[in-house]
Design an enzyme around this catalytic site. Sequence first.
Site, PDB file in Angstrom:
ATOM      1  CD  GLU A 284      -2.076  -1.080   3.084  1.00  0.00           C
ATOM      2  OE1 GLU A 284      -2.583  -0.054   3.554  1.00  0.00           O
ATOM      3  OE2 GLU A 284      -1.869  -2.091   3.750  1.00  0.00           O
TER       4      GLU A 284
ATOM      5  CG  ASP B  31      -6.166   6.860   4.108  1.00  0.00           C
ATOM      6  OD1 ASP B  31      -7.224   6.704   4.740  1.00  0.00           O
ATOM      7  OD2 ASP B  31      -5.084   6.378   4.457  1.00  0.00           O
TER       8      ASP B  31
ATOM      9  CE1 TYR C 143      -6.862   2.439   0.083  1.00  0.00           C
ATOM     10  CE2 TYR C 143      -7.946   3.880   1.648  1.00  0.00           C
ATOM     11  CZ  TYR C 143      -7.015   2.910   1.369  1.00  0.00           C
ATOM     12  OH  TYR C 143      -6.226   2.417   2.368  1.00  0.00           O
TER      13      TYR C 143
HETATM   14  N1  LIG Z   1      -4.634 -12.349   2.793  1.00  0.00           N
HETATM   15  C1  LIG Z   1      -3.735 -11.419   2.496  1.00  0.00           C
HETATM   16  N2  LIG Z   1      -2.453 -11.539   2.901  1.00  0.00           N
HETATM   17  C2  LIG Z   1      -1.541 -10.593   2.629  1.00  0.00           C
HETATM   18  N3  LIG Z   1      -1.818  -9.476   1.966  1.00  0.00           N
HETATM   19  C3  LIG Z   1      -3.077  -9.307   1.549  1.00  0.00           C
HETATM   20  C4  LIG Z   1      -4.092 -10.254   1.781  1.00  0.00           C
HETATM   21  N4  LIG Z   1      -5.236  -9.810   1.238  1.00  0.00           N
HETATM   22  C5  LIG Z   1      -4.965  -8.622   0.703  1.00  0.00           C
HETATM   23  N5  LIG Z   1      -3.660  -8.304   0.882  1.00  0.00           N
HETATM   24  C6  LIG Z   1      -2.946  -7.081   0.520  1.00  0.00           C
HETATM   25  O1  LIG Z   1      -3.124  -6.183   1.606  1.00  0.00           O
HETATM   26  C7  LIG Z   1      -3.233  -4.843   1.147  1.00  0.00           C
HETATM   27  C8  LIG Z   1      -4.486  -4.222   1.762  1.00  0.00           C
HETATM   28  O2  LIG Z   1      -4.552  -2.879   1.427  1.00  0.00           O
HETATM   29  P1  LIG Z   1      -5.578  -1.852   2.116  1.00  0.00           P
HETATM   30  O3  LIG Z   1      -5.124  -0.483   1.790  1.00  0.00           O
HETATM   31  O4  LIG Z   1      -6.957  -2.220   1.789  1.00  0.00           O
HETATM   32  O5  LIG Z   1      -5.185  -2.121   3.621  1.00  0.00           O
HETATM   33  P2  LIG Z   1      -5.944  -2.231   4.982  1.00  0.00           P
HETATM   34  O6  LIG Z   1      -4.858  -2.234   5.970  1.00  0.00           O
HETATM   35  O7  LIG Z   1      -6.866  -3.399   4.983  1.00  0.00           O
HETATM   36  O8  LIG Z   1      -6.845  -0.997   5.063  1.00  0.00           O
HETATM   37  P3  LIG Z   1      -6.625   0.555   5.318  1.00  0.00           P
HETATM   38  O9  LIG Z   1      -5.458   0.996   4.510  1.00  0.00           O
HETATM   39  O10 LIG Z   1      -7.915   1.113   4.859  1.00  0.00           O
HETATM   40  O11 LIG Z   1      -6.383   0.684   6.781  1.00  0.00           O
HETATM   41  C9  LIG Z   1      -3.237  -4.921  -0.358  1.00  0.00           C
HETATM   42  O12 LIG Z   1      -1.990  -4.546  -0.886  1.00  0.00           O
HETATM   43  C10 LIG Z   1      -3.548  -6.389  -0.648  1.00  0.00           C
HETATM   44  O13 LIG Z   1      -2.965  -6.859  -1.845  1.00  0.00           O
HETATM   45 MG   LIG Z   2      -4.369   0.944   3.102  1.00  0.00          MG
END
Ligand SMILES: Nc1ncnc2c1ncn2[C@@H]1O[C@H](COP(=O)(O)OP(=O)(O)OP(=O)(O)O)[C@@H](O)[C@H]1O
Ligand SMILES: [Mg+2]
Length: 461
Positions: free
Chosen positions: A9, A58, A56
Amino acid sequence: MERRIGGLETEFGLVCVRADGTRALEPEAAARELFRPVVAQGRSSNVFLRNAARLYLDVGSHPEYATAECDDWWELVAQDKAGERILADLMARANAALAERGEDARIHLFKNNVDHEGNSFGSHENYLVDRRGEFTRLPRILLPFLATRQIVTGAGGVVTEEDGGSRFVFSRRSDHMWEAVSSATTRTRPLINTRDEPHGDPTRFRRLHVIVGDSTMSEVSTWLRFATTDLVLRLIESGRAVDVPELEDTISAIRVVARDLPGTEPLPLASGRTASALQIQQRYLDLVAPLAREDEHDVLETWQRALDAVLTGDRSWAAQTLDWAIKERLFTQVAARHGLALGDPRIERLDLAYHDIDPEQGLAASLRRRGQAPSVLSETAIESARAAAPATTRAHLRGRFVTASEEAHVDHVADWTTMRLVRQGAMPVSVMDPFQTESEQVDALIAQIRAHGSTDAAPPA
Ligand SMILES: Nc1ncnc2c1ncn2[C@@H]1O[C@H](COP(=O)(O)OP(=O)(O)OP(=O)(O)O)[C@@H](O)[C@H]1O
Ligand SMILES: [Mg+2]
């Protein structure tokens, strides 16, 4: 885990300035301008793309791009580079729209780490680990590695010390870390975030969230972050008793390591002894070497070369390969040529220009064109990562779903585990196994999309 899923991310810095450099639009208005085509397409500023990545806005109007799930670290770098291009295109469109309206305003996007107001931007690594695994001993073994890996994968930069002096460091982010392990990401800024959101079957998986990393422009630096951490995780998972040099205080050590360009400063260990960042990294490299697969020998070799560059001071390879060393050479040359201190605002601007994702104006891109920064991935690899999801993970299913929906102009929503059409009675389809690449339910969903898509649907591209 022999085959591991990971995702990256990246939070981008955003400014909108007039020709004279003063602020033209507030970040919120600039972000709205940037995301106009995204909202028009997906009716939201939080969407999944055809390559299965998440794009997205943030909180604080930061654009964020999260790559799809990858199980190959060069594929991950391609997916990450694809994200830069997607955002650079949005930026070009927004700037064209602003120019057309006659506004003296230009948006710039930076894949940077810290801005001059002291905000830091995240570059979060996600790794799939086994639920039944070794999560309790994981931080103990992982932390010394994470605190010292900046001598290999840091983005480099300049910090101003309390006495007003400035110096080059491996990672500016090190001064922004406040805790070793915590469940919060922002307030306390831990190296590892323990929030338990597996994005998968919670009985089988956990997702490890590493948030100490710098945003890296060099393809090799990004690749090494994932490839070396993956090996260290495998070492932990091997269940073997491993004797690693545990740091007495991770947070003070990470600050010392950032400033220790020779890599030799003795760091206090929990055992009462000391070890330097170089010794600690070398220890991990030696420990994981027997676990590396045949096709991972280049990881070990590149890691060793990076450590040797610190050990010997010979930067001939590193200064064209690793972010910190590329910047170190650039900043010292420019500072010497113009008689500047490293803390001069012109060096700060150079640092920012390095992280500017504009394909023409960005400094990292122009160094790459001149052969002074690595260009490992082919143009085709990056462009196909922009168009299509990784084929060997669950992302493949999401990519097909989003592509079909967009082609048929069907309203849809997705997250990492589910896909659903936006219509009454529509049932979500879940894919709880991140390794799954085939699903009859998803095939049926796509058939439904094609059958019921709007009649004015454009033919598939
Ligand atoms: N089961 C998994 N194991 C490891 N990585 C994953 C898995 N599922 C998704 N991912 C990766 O995790 C990341 C999630 O990104 P996202 O920005 O949605 O993070 P979040 O920590 O869930 O949410 P936020 O950033 O909104 O706090 C993506 O890069 C995705 O490819
Ligand atoms: Mg994120």
